[in-house]
Motif scaffolding. Structure first.
Motif, PDB file in Angstrom:
ATOM      1  N   ILE A 290       0.819  -1.223   0.000  1.00 13.35           N
ATOM      2  CA  ILE A 290       0.000   0.000   0.000  1.00 13.35           C
ATOM      3  C   ILE A 290       0.849   1.268   0.000  1.00 13.35           C
ATOM      4  CG2 ILE A 290      -1.974  -1.117   1.108  1.00 13.35           C
ATOM      5  CD1 ILE A 290      -1.065   0.158   3.756  1.00 13.35           C
ATOM      6  N   HIS A 291       2.117   1.159   0.358  1.00 15.77           N
ATOM      7  CA  HIS A 291       2.982   2.341   0.395  1.00 15.77           C
ATOM      8  C   HIS A 291       3.662   2.613  -0.943  1.00 15.77           C
ATOM      9  CE1 HIS A 291       2.380   2.444   4.702  1.00 15.77           C
ATOM     10  NE2 HIS A 291       2.805   1.193   4.800  1.00 15.77           N
ATOM     11  N   ARG A 292       3.934   1.559  -1.715  1.00 16.29           N
ATOM     12  CA  ARG A 292       4.693   1.721  -2.954  1.00 16.29           C
ATOM     13  C   ARG A 292       3.840   1.532  -4.208  1.00 16.29           C
ATOM     14  NH1 ARG A 292      10.160   0.721  -1.773  1.00 16.29           N
ATOM     15  NH2 ARG A 292      10.623   1.622  -3.802  1.00 16.29           N
ATOM     16  N   SER A 293       2.871   0.635  -4.156  1.00 10.35           N
ATOM     17  CA  SER A 293       2.071   0.302  -5.337  1.00 10.35           C
ATOM     18  C   SER A 293       0.911   1.272  -5.514  1.00 10.35           C
ATOM     19  CB  SER A 293       1.531  -1.121  -5.208  1.00 10.35           C
ATOM     20  OG  SER A 293       0.600  -1.395  -6.243  1.00 10.35           O
ATOM     21  N   VAL A 294       0.741   1.773  -6.750  1.00  9.22           N
ATOM     22  CA  VAL A 294      -0.397   2.651  -7.076  1.00  9.22           C
ATOM     23  C   VAL A 294      -1.301   1.985  -8.114  1.00  9.22           C
ATOM     24  CG1 VAL A 294       0.773   4.809  -6.470  1.00  9.22           C
ATOM     25  CG2 VAL A 294       1.004   3.900  -8.795  1.00  9.22           C
ATOM     26  N   ILE A 295      -1.257   0.661  -8.170  1.00  8.70           N
ATOM     27  CA  ILE A 295      -1.999  -0.091  -9.183  1.00  8.70           C
ATOM     28  C   ILE A 295      -3.505   0.112  -9.022  1.00  8.70           C
ATOM     29  CG2 ILE A 295      -2.491  -2.416 -10.059  1.00  8.70           C
ATOM     30  CD1 ILE A 295       0.463  -3.107  -9.272  1.00  8.70           C
ATOM     31  N   ARG A 296      -3.996   0.107  -7.795  1.00 12.82           N
ATOM     32  CA  ARG A 296      -5.435   0.338  -7.581  1.00 12.82           C
ATOM     33  C   ARG A 296      -5.816   1.772  -7.939  1.00 12.82           C
ATOM     34  NH1 ARG A 296      -6.876  -2.849  -1.894  1.00 12.82           N
ATOM     35  NH2 ARG A 296      -6.334  -4.944  -2.643  1.00 12.82           N
ATOM     36  N   GLU A 297      -4.932   2.705  -7.661  1.00  9.83           N
ATOM     37  CA  GLU A 297      -5.207   4.100  -8.032  1.00  9.83           C
ATOM     38  C   GLU A 297      -5.304   4.248  -9.543  1.00  9.83           C
ATOM     39  OE1 GLU A 297      -2.690   7.075  -6.119  1.00  9.83           O
ATOM     40  OE2 GLU A 297      -2.393   5.668  -4.463  1.00  9.83           O
ATOM     41  N   GLN A 298      -4.498   3.483 -10.278  1.00  9.31           N
ATOM     42  CA  GLN A 298      -4.560   3.537 -11.737  1.00  9.31           C
ATOM     43  C   GLN A 298      -5.959   3.169 -12.226  1.00  9.31           C
ATOM     44  OE1 GLN A 298      -0.661   1.120 -11.971  1.00  9.31           O
ATOM     45  NE2 GLN A 298      -0.856   1.989 -14.022  1.00  9.31           N
ATOM     46  N   VAL A 299      -6.557   2.140 -11.631  1.00  7.95           N
ATOM     47  CA  VAL A 299      -7.905   1.733 -12.022  1.00  7.95           C
ATOM     48  C   VAL A 299      -8.897   2.858 -11.745  1.00  7.95           C
ATOM     49  CG1 VAL A 299      -9.761   0.072 -11.624  1.00  7.95           C
ATOM     50  CG2 VAL A 299      -7.375  -0.699 -11.607  1.00  7.95           C
ATOM     51  N   GLU A 300      -8.776   3.500 -10.584  1.00 11.15           N
ATOM     52  CA  GLU A 300      -9.672   4.608 -10.232  1.00 11.15           C
ATOM     53  C   GLU A 300      -9.503   5.776 -11.197  1.00 11.15           C
ATOM     54  OE1 GLU A 300     -10.681   7.701  -6.560  1.00 11.15           O
ATOM     55  OE2 GLU A 300      -8.900   6.418  -6.456  1.00 11.15           O
ATOM     56  N   MET A 301      -8.260   6.114 -11.518  1.00 12.29           N
ATOM     57  CA  MET A 301      -7.991   7.225 -12.423  1.00 12.29           C
ATOM     58  C   MET A 301      -8.527   6.944 -13.832  1.00 12.29           C
ATOM     59  SD  MET A 301      -6.661   9.454 -10.502  1.00 12.29           S
ATOM     60  CE  MET A 301      -7.238   8.762  -8.945  1.00 12.29           C
ATOM     61  N   GLY A 302      -8.621   5.661 -14.186  1.00 15.55           N
ATOM     62  CA  GLY A 302      -9.109   5.300 -15.510  1.00 15.55           C
ATOM     63  C   GLY A 302     -10.521   5.788 -15.777  1.00 15.55           C
ATOM     64  N   VAL A 303     -11.392   5.701 -14.787  1.00 20.00           N
ATOM     65  CA  VAL A 303     -12.765   6.171 -14.974  1.00 20.00           C
ATOM     66  C   VAL A 303     -12.783   7.684 -15.163  1.00 20.00           C
ATOM     67  CG1 VAL A 303     -15.075   6.283 -13.955  1.00 20.00           C
ATOM     68  CG2 VAL A 303     -13.666   4.241 -13.617  1.00 20.00           C
ATOM     69  N   ALA A 304     -12.008   8.410 -14.363  1.00 17.52           N
ATOM     70  CA  ALA A 304     -11.957   9.871 -14.459  1.00 17.52           C
ATOM     71  C   ALA A 304     -11.419  10.316 -15.818  1.00 17.52           C
ATOM     72  CB  ALA A 304     -11.088  10.442 -13.336  1.00 17.52           C
ATOM     73  N   VAL A 305     -10.358   9.671 -16.284  1.00 16.70           N
ATOM     74  CA  VAL A 305      -9.765  10.018 -17.583  1.00 16.70           C
ATOM     75  C   VAL A 305     -10.757   9.766 -18.712  1.00 16.70           C
ATOM     76  CG1 VAL A 305      -8.097   9.148 -19.290  1.00 16.70           C
ATOM     77  CG2 VAL A 305      -7.317   9.831 -17.017  1.00 16.70           C
ATOM     78  N   ARG A 306     -11.453   8.648 -18.638  1.00 15.76           N
ATOM     79  CA  ARG A 306     -12.385   8.314 -19.722  1.00 15.76           C
ATOM     80  C   ARG A 306     -13.607   9.216 -19.709  1.00 15.76           C
ATOM     81  NH1 ARG A 306      -9.719   2.713 -18.397  1.00 15.76           N
ATOM     82  NH2 ARG A 306      -8.260   2.739 -20.160  1.00 15.76           N
ATOM     83  N   MET A 307     -14.006   9.686 -18.545  1.00 15.08           N
ATOM     84  CA  MET A 307     -15.081  10.684 -18.474  1.00 15.08           C
ATOM     85  C   MET A 307     -14.642  11.971 -19.165  1.00 15.08           C
ATOM     86  SD  MET A 307     -16.512  10.085 -14.579  1.00 15.08           S
ATOM     87  CE  MET A 307     -17.904  11.236 -14.660  1.00 15.08           C
ATOM     88  N   ALA A 308     -13.414  12.402 -18.899  1.00 11.82           N
ATOM     89  CA  ALA A 308     -12.900  13.630 -19.509  1.00 11.82           C
ATOM     90  C   ALA A 308     -12.803  13.500 -21.024  1.00 11.82           C
ATOM     91  CB  ALA A 308     -11.526  13.963 -18.914  1.00 11.82           C
ATOM     92  N   CYS A 309     -12.343  12.345 -21.507  1.00 12.80           N
ATOM     93  CA  CYS A 309     -12.214  12.134 -22.952  1.00 12.80           C
ATOM     94  C   CYS A 309     -13.575  12.087 -23.630  1.00 12.80           C
ATOM     95  CB  CYS A 309     -11.439  10.849 -23.230  1.00 12.80           C
ATOM     96  SG  CYS A 309      -9.700  10.923 -22.725  1.00 12.80           S
ATOM     97  N   LEU A 310     -14.533  11.391 -23.016  1.00 10.73           N
ATOM     98  CA  LEU A 310     -15.884  11.312 -23.577  1.00 10.73           C
ATOM     99  C   LEU A 310     -16.535  12.689 -23.627  1.00 10.73           C
ATOM    100  CD1 LEU A 310     -17.156   8.065 -21.804  1.00 10.73           C
ATOM    101  CD2 LEU A 310     -16.786   8.345 -24.265  1.00 10.73           C
ATOM    102  N   GLU A 311     -16.393  13.457 -22.548  1.00 10.48           N
ATOM    103  CA  GLU A 311     -16.980  14.804 -22.508  1.00 10.48           C
ATOM    104  C   GLU A 311     -16.389  15.691 -23.600  1.00 10.48           C
ATOM    105  OE1 GLU A 311     -16.946  18.897 -19.894  1.00 10.48           O
ATOM    106  OE2 GLU A 311     -16.318  17.047 -18.894  1.00 10.48           O
ATOM    107  N   THR A 312     -15.068  15.670 -23.710  1.00  5.49           N
ATOM    108  CA  THR A 312     -14.378  16.552 -24.658  1.00  5.49           C
ATOM    109  C   THR A 312     -14.719  16.206 -26.108  1.00  5.49           C
ATOM    110  OG1 THR A 312     -12.554  16.841 -23.100  1.00  5.49           O
ATOM    111  CG2 THR A 312     -12.115  17.383 -25.408  1.00  5.49           C
ATOM    112  N   LEU A 313     -14.640  14.930 -26.459  1.00  5.34           N
ATOM    113  CA  LEU A 313     -14.896  14.534 -27.843  1.00  5.34           C
ATOM    114  C   LEU A 313     -16.359  14.707 -28.215  1.00  5.34           C
ATOM    115  CD1 LEU A 313     -12.620  11.392 -28.289  1.00  5.34           C
ATOM    116  CD2 LEU A 313     -12.165  13.750 -28.910  1.00  5.34           C
ATOM    117  N   ASN A 314     -17.248  14.457 -27.268  1.00  6.44           N
ATOM    118  CA  ASN A 314     -18.665  14.699 -27.532  1.00  6.44           C
ATOM    119  C   ASN A 314     -18.922  16.175 -27.812  1.00  6.44           C
ATOM    120  OD1 ASN A 314     -21.678  14.023 -27.309  1.00  6.44           O
ATOM    121  ND2 ASN A 314     -21.412  15.593 -25.730  1.00  6.44           N
ATOM    122  N   HIS A 315     -18.304  17.044 -27.030  1.00  5.74           N
ATOM    123  CA  HIS A 315     -18.458  18.488 -27.248  1.00  5.74           C
ATOM    124  C   HIS A 315     -17.934  18.882 -28.620  1.00  5.74           C
ATOM    125  CE1 HIS A 315     -16.865  22.607 -27.289  1.00  5.74           C
ATOM    126  NE2 HIS A 315     -17.971  22.903 -26.650  1.00  5.74           N
TER     127      HIS A 315
END
Length: 329
Positions: A290-315
């Motif tokens: 939990i101190h060194r690995s950010v693998i779970r955070e990567q999964v969480e960030m994936g939803v946020a990134v894809r929301m931003a991409c969908l919003e931008t391209l749709n606009h």
């Protein structure tokens, strides 16, 4: 459609599609990262639903199986209020011999707004984008690119360390077959990081140094002084013939364990795009640290990134359509 970020918010990224990181400017990449950053808080709140894509249709067209990416795009689209259709090749007419061009014509008749495509052949998503009337996002094509993975990796790094510029980042493993590696190389070098590639000679593409990276075939030398250690999965499904003697020997020389990690900086972060082969490219204890690995955070960030991409391209798509309508009047 007006963004919650203001009417001029989308000027940082004016493209109709997101087919790869190669060719994007630092300004365009940072725009998508900044927009994604705002969605992290949205996804952590009780009220996760927005209506920015209300009435819009997003189609996930996956010619390869993918739990993480497809589910992430589906969740992102639904949180923005879109209608989502998941199309799998396992039951589609493409299995019966339908061509990509036929597929594009069929999908165009459904009038989607955004098409997310994963395909085993490099360049297939580009071809589809040229035939589609909607925005297209590359969810991974062959060994070419996987742009949203690189964006979520960058967002994870930036949220942990504050910046990407000046960091020493090692990408280790099956470089030859990795679209994740290629997208990350383009993104990280564009934002000012120094990228090292570590792999056995059989998994290191020839002339890859032209992409502005250093190459190593010794894990400890390659990891020396690194801030980030990004491990890659052995993609045996793309390998014709034997690239490594055995998974046991591969782990001995190129698998990340505590002993090899000591060569990196004491607080170096561990990343992996998933799915992981525990005991092949990474030790389970490190993957779950939990101190060194950010693998779970990567999964969480994936939803946020894809929301931003969908919003931008749709606009961008609907802005272009409205301008075409005005020009025709």
């Amino acid at each position: 459609m007006t963004s919650a970020h203001g009417t001029s918010a989308y000027e940082g990224y004016r493209h109709r599609h997101l087919l790869g990181i190669e060719g994007l400017t630092a300004t365009e990449i940072l725009f998508l990262l900044d927009l994604s950053d705002g969605y992290v808080a949205v996804n952590r709140s009780e009220d996760k639903k927005k209506d920015l894509l209300d009435g819009r249709t997003v189609i996930n067209l996956f010619f390869e199986s993918s739990t993480r990416t497809r589910t992430s795009f589906e969740l992102a689209a639904k949180r923005l209020g879109a209608d989502v259709i998941n199309m799998s090749v396992a039951w589609s007419s493409i299995k019966k011999g339908e061509t990509l061009i036929d597929t594009a014509m069929t999908l165009n008749a459904m009038h989607p707004d955004v098409l997310v495509v994963r395909h085993p052949d490099s360049g297939a998503v580009q071809l589809l984008s040229e035939k589609m009337n909607c925005a297209v996002i590359n969810g991974g094509d062959g060994s070419h690119e996987h742009p949203t993975q690189a964006l979520l990796d960058a967002l994870t790094i930036r949220r942990r360390l504050g910046t990407i510029e000046g960091l020493q980042i090692a990408i280790c493993g099956d470089i030859a077959h990795s679209r994740v590696a290629r997208s990350n190389i383009h993104l990280l070098t564009t934002l000012g990081a120094r990228v090292r590639l570590i792999a056995p000679p059989t998994l290191m593409p020839s002339s890859i140094e032209r992409m502005g990276v250093e190459t190593f075939t010794d894990m400890r030398k390659g990891l020396a002084g690194c801030d980030i250690v990004m491990m890659l999965r052995l993609q045996t499904e793309r390998m014709q013939g034997s690239y490594v003697p055995s998974t046991r020997e591969y782990f001995h020389f190129f698998g990340l364990d505590h002993e090899k990690l000591q060569a990196a900086k004491p607080n170096a972060l561990i990343m992996h795009p998933g799915p992981m082969n525990r005991g092949v490219e990474i030790d389970s204890a490190l993957a779950d640290d939990i101190h060194r690995s950010v693998i779970r955070e990567q999964v969480e960030m994936g939803v946020a990134v894809r929301m931003a991409c969908l919003e931008t391209l749709n606009h961008n798509l609907h802005l272009a359509r409205s301008q075409q309508e005005q020009a025709a009047q």
